[in-house]
Design a protein around this motif. Structure first.
Motif, PDB file in Angstrom:
ATOM      1  N   ARG A  69      35.564   6.778  -2.209  1.00  0.00           N
ATOM      2  CA  ARG A  69      34.508   6.543  -1.218  1.00  0.00           C
ATOM      3  C   ARG A  69      33.209   6.095  -1.882  1.00  0.00           C
ATOM      4  NH1 ARG A  69      34.951   8.853   4.046  1.00  0.00           N
ATOM      5  NH2 ARG A  69      32.733   8.337   4.225  1.00  0.00           N
ATOM      6  N   GLU A  74      35.264  -3.193  -3.902  1.00  0.00           N
ATOM      7  CA  GLU A  74      35.984  -3.268  -2.629  1.00  0.00           C
ATOM      8  C   GLU A  74      37.368  -2.640  -2.820  1.00  0.00           C
ATOM      9  OE1 GLU A  74      36.107  -7.244  -1.148  1.00  0.00           O
ATOM     10  OE2 GLU A  74      34.032  -7.664  -1.728  1.00  0.00           O
ATOM     11  N   THR A  76      41.021  -1.778  -1.474  1.00  0.00           N
ATOM     12  CA  THR A  76      42.115  -2.044  -0.532  1.00  0.00           C
ATOM     13  C   THR A  76      43.287  -1.150  -0.921  1.00  0.00           C
ATOM     14  OG1 THR A  76      41.447  -4.356  -0.265  1.00  0.00           O
ATOM     15  CG2 THR A  76      43.683  -3.770   0.413  1.00  0.00           C
ATOM     16  N   CYS A  93      40.615   5.993   2.628  1.00  0.00           N
ATOM     17  CA  CYS A  93      39.517   5.314   1.925  1.00  0.00           C
ATOM     18  C   CYS A  93      39.687   3.806   1.915  1.00  0.00           C
ATOM     19  CB  CYS A  93      39.428   5.811   0.480  1.00  0.00           C
ATOM     20  SG  CYS A  93      39.018   7.547   0.330  1.00  0.00           S
ATOM     21  N   LYS A  95      39.631   0.138   2.785  1.00  0.00           N
ATOM     22  CA  LYS A  95      38.920  -0.740   3.713  1.00  0.00           C
ATOM     23  C   LYS A  95      39.277  -2.174   3.347  1.00  0.00           C
ATOM     24  CE  LYS A  95      35.011   2.417   4.361  1.00  0.00           C
ATOM     25  NZ  LYS A  95      33.558   2.590   4.276  1.00  0.00           N
ATOM     26  N   PRO A  96      40.436  -2.635   3.747  1.00  0.00           N
ATOM     27  CA  PRO A  96      41.343  -2.055   4.735  1.00  0.00           C
ATOM     28  C   PRO A  96      42.455  -1.203   4.117  1.00  0.00           C
ATOM     29  CG  PRO A  96      41.983  -4.288   4.245  1.00  0.00           C
ATOM     30  CD  PRO A  96      40.757  -4.015   3.417  1.00  0.00           C
ATOM     31  N   LEU A  97      43.296  -0.629   5.003  1.00  0.00           N
ATOM     32  CA  LEU A  97      44.466   0.158   4.615  1.00  0.00           C
ATOM     33  C   LEU A  97      45.704  -0.489   5.224  1.00  0.00           C
ATOM     34  CD1 LEU A  97      46.092   2.635   3.675  1.00  0.00           C
ATOM     35  CD2 LEU A  97      45.283   3.832   5.714  1.00  0.00           C
ATOM     36  N   LYS A 142      38.069   8.172  10.620  1.00  0.00           N
ATOM     37  CA  LYS A 142      38.917   6.986  10.599  1.00  0.00           C
ATOM     38  C   LYS A 142      39.473   6.670  11.985  1.00  0.00           C
ATOM     39  CE  LYS A 142      41.641   3.745   8.907  1.00  0.00           C
ATOM     40  NZ  LYS A 142      41.154   2.488   8.336  1.00  0.00           N
ATOM     41  N   ASP A 174      45.261  -0.525   9.071  1.00  0.00           N
ATOM     42  CA  ASP A 174      44.692  -1.770   9.586  1.00  0.00           C
ATOM     43  C   ASP A 174      45.697  -2.905   9.651  1.00  0.00           C
ATOM     44  OD1 ASP A 174      41.839  -0.841   9.687  1.00  0.00           O
ATOM     45  OD2 ASP A 174      42.213  -0.545   7.554  1.00  0.00           O
TER      46      ASP A 174
END
Length: 345
Positions: A69, A74, A76, A93, A95-97, A142, A174
């Motif tokens: 976090r 970035e 992923t 955590c 972003k995206p998952l 989330k 996501d």
């Protein structure tokens, strides 16, 4: 970048593997992940995390969760096989998952055990309830649900296994990506074992790569994998100096070219002076200037010696008629002096 057990560096991004049980002494250790993450974010703007874990220690998992976090890169996250229990929390955590369509996600309440008197057991129960409240907050953020809704749905004492499609509909992930096909009716244990075996094969391939490197001349003195990595670091350091060296070399080359240009211009001026002097002294004729200019470029020493051996044919009048510094010839100047002297008589 240094090579750690769970990290695979790439060109634009690196990959951190969370494969195995989470704990202080298990395959996925919070201290190792946090250290590798700090090392990775100093080099890469993007970090891919691949999960295949049945979960593990909650406190170690929270430490890993916070490390991801707080990471500046970035992040992923991909669930390749199983993200169960604490591993499903860490997956949030991303972003995206993303999940493989063959993977599984599992959520359940906190499990624990304790030995002692009733007061000590009550303390253990309180700790479990506190941890569950923390995990509910993590899931709720989330899923855009309240912590109480999370507790009611998923912390009821049962294991809640979700397929990728179910996880997508509920908002856990996501997107879904295609991975290496495995039977869709596989149990979570079979999915976990499949990807764990795939990971172990990758490690074996990695070891083979090191053995192949040791056979190359640049790595001939490497006794083990650590020596190979040190040698790679040295090569990377040397390679990093190349741009500066090329720039310095280019600057020196420009300076040399400029020096040569000035030297050539000075030499041509000296040759021109030599030819013109020989002409003015009557040693050579005007048409012969071109011949001697070319000869000076071919063999200056012999040509200069040849010019000196030629007899001077210039008359005294030539000297008298040559202009001085003020632009007037000696002969003209002398004539004016005589005229001025005669006019006074």
């Amino acid at each position: 970048m240094k090579r750690f057990f769970n990290t695979i560096p790439g060109d634009d991004a690196c990959c951190i593997l969370l494969h195995g049980d989470i704990g202080y002494y298990d395959s996925v250790r919070s201290a190792d992940i946090a250290r590798e993450l700090l090392e990775a974010e100093a080099t890469f703007k993007k970090i891919d995390v691949r999960i295949n874990s049945m979960g593990g220690d909650v406190y170690a998992g929270i430490a890993i969760f916070n490390a991801f976090r707080n990471c500046k890169a970035e992040i992923t996250i991909y669930v390749d096989g199983v993200a169960a229990s604490m591993a499903s929390v860490i997956a949030l955590c991303g972003k995206p998952l993303y999940m493989s369509k063959y993977a599984r996600l599992m959520i359940h309440g906190v499990s624990g055990g304790y030995y002692g008197n009733k007061e000590e057991l009550k303390s253990c129960l309180k700790d479990i309830e506190t941890l569950e409240a923390t995990l509910c907050d993590m899931y709720a953020e989330k899923l855009q649900l309240t912590p109480e809704e999370i507790r009611t749905r998923y912390f009821d004492g049962a294991d809640h296994w979700l397929t990728a499609e179910e996880a997508l509909k509920l908002g856990f992930i996501d997107g879904i990506y295609d991975a290496e096909p495995i039977p869709e009716d596989s149990t979570p244990e079979q999915v976990f074992s499949h990807y764990q075996n795939h990971y172990n094969q990758s490690l074996n391939t990695d070891k083979n790569m090191f053995e192949q490197l040791k056979k190359r001349p640049l790595f001939a003195n490497c006794a083990n994998d650590e020596d190979v990595l040190k040698r790679i670091d040295e090569l990377e350091t040397t390679a990093g100096k190349v741009p500066d060296l090329e720039a310095a070399n280019g600057k020196l080359k420009d300076e040399v070219d400029e020096y040569k240009k000035k030297e050539n211009e000075a030499q041509e001026a000296a040759d021109e002076t030599l030819v013109n002097t020989a002409f003015e002294e009557g040693r050579i004729t005007d048409p012969e200037k071109t011949v001697y200019r070319a000869a000076l470029k071919t063999d200056r020493e012999k040509t200069e010696a040849a010019l000196k051996t030629l007899p001077v044919k210039r008359r005294a009048m030539d000297n008298l008629g040559a202009p001085l510094a003020d632009g007037e010839s000696a002969w003209a100047k002398r004539q004016k002096e005589i005229e001025a002297k005669n006019s006074k008589k």
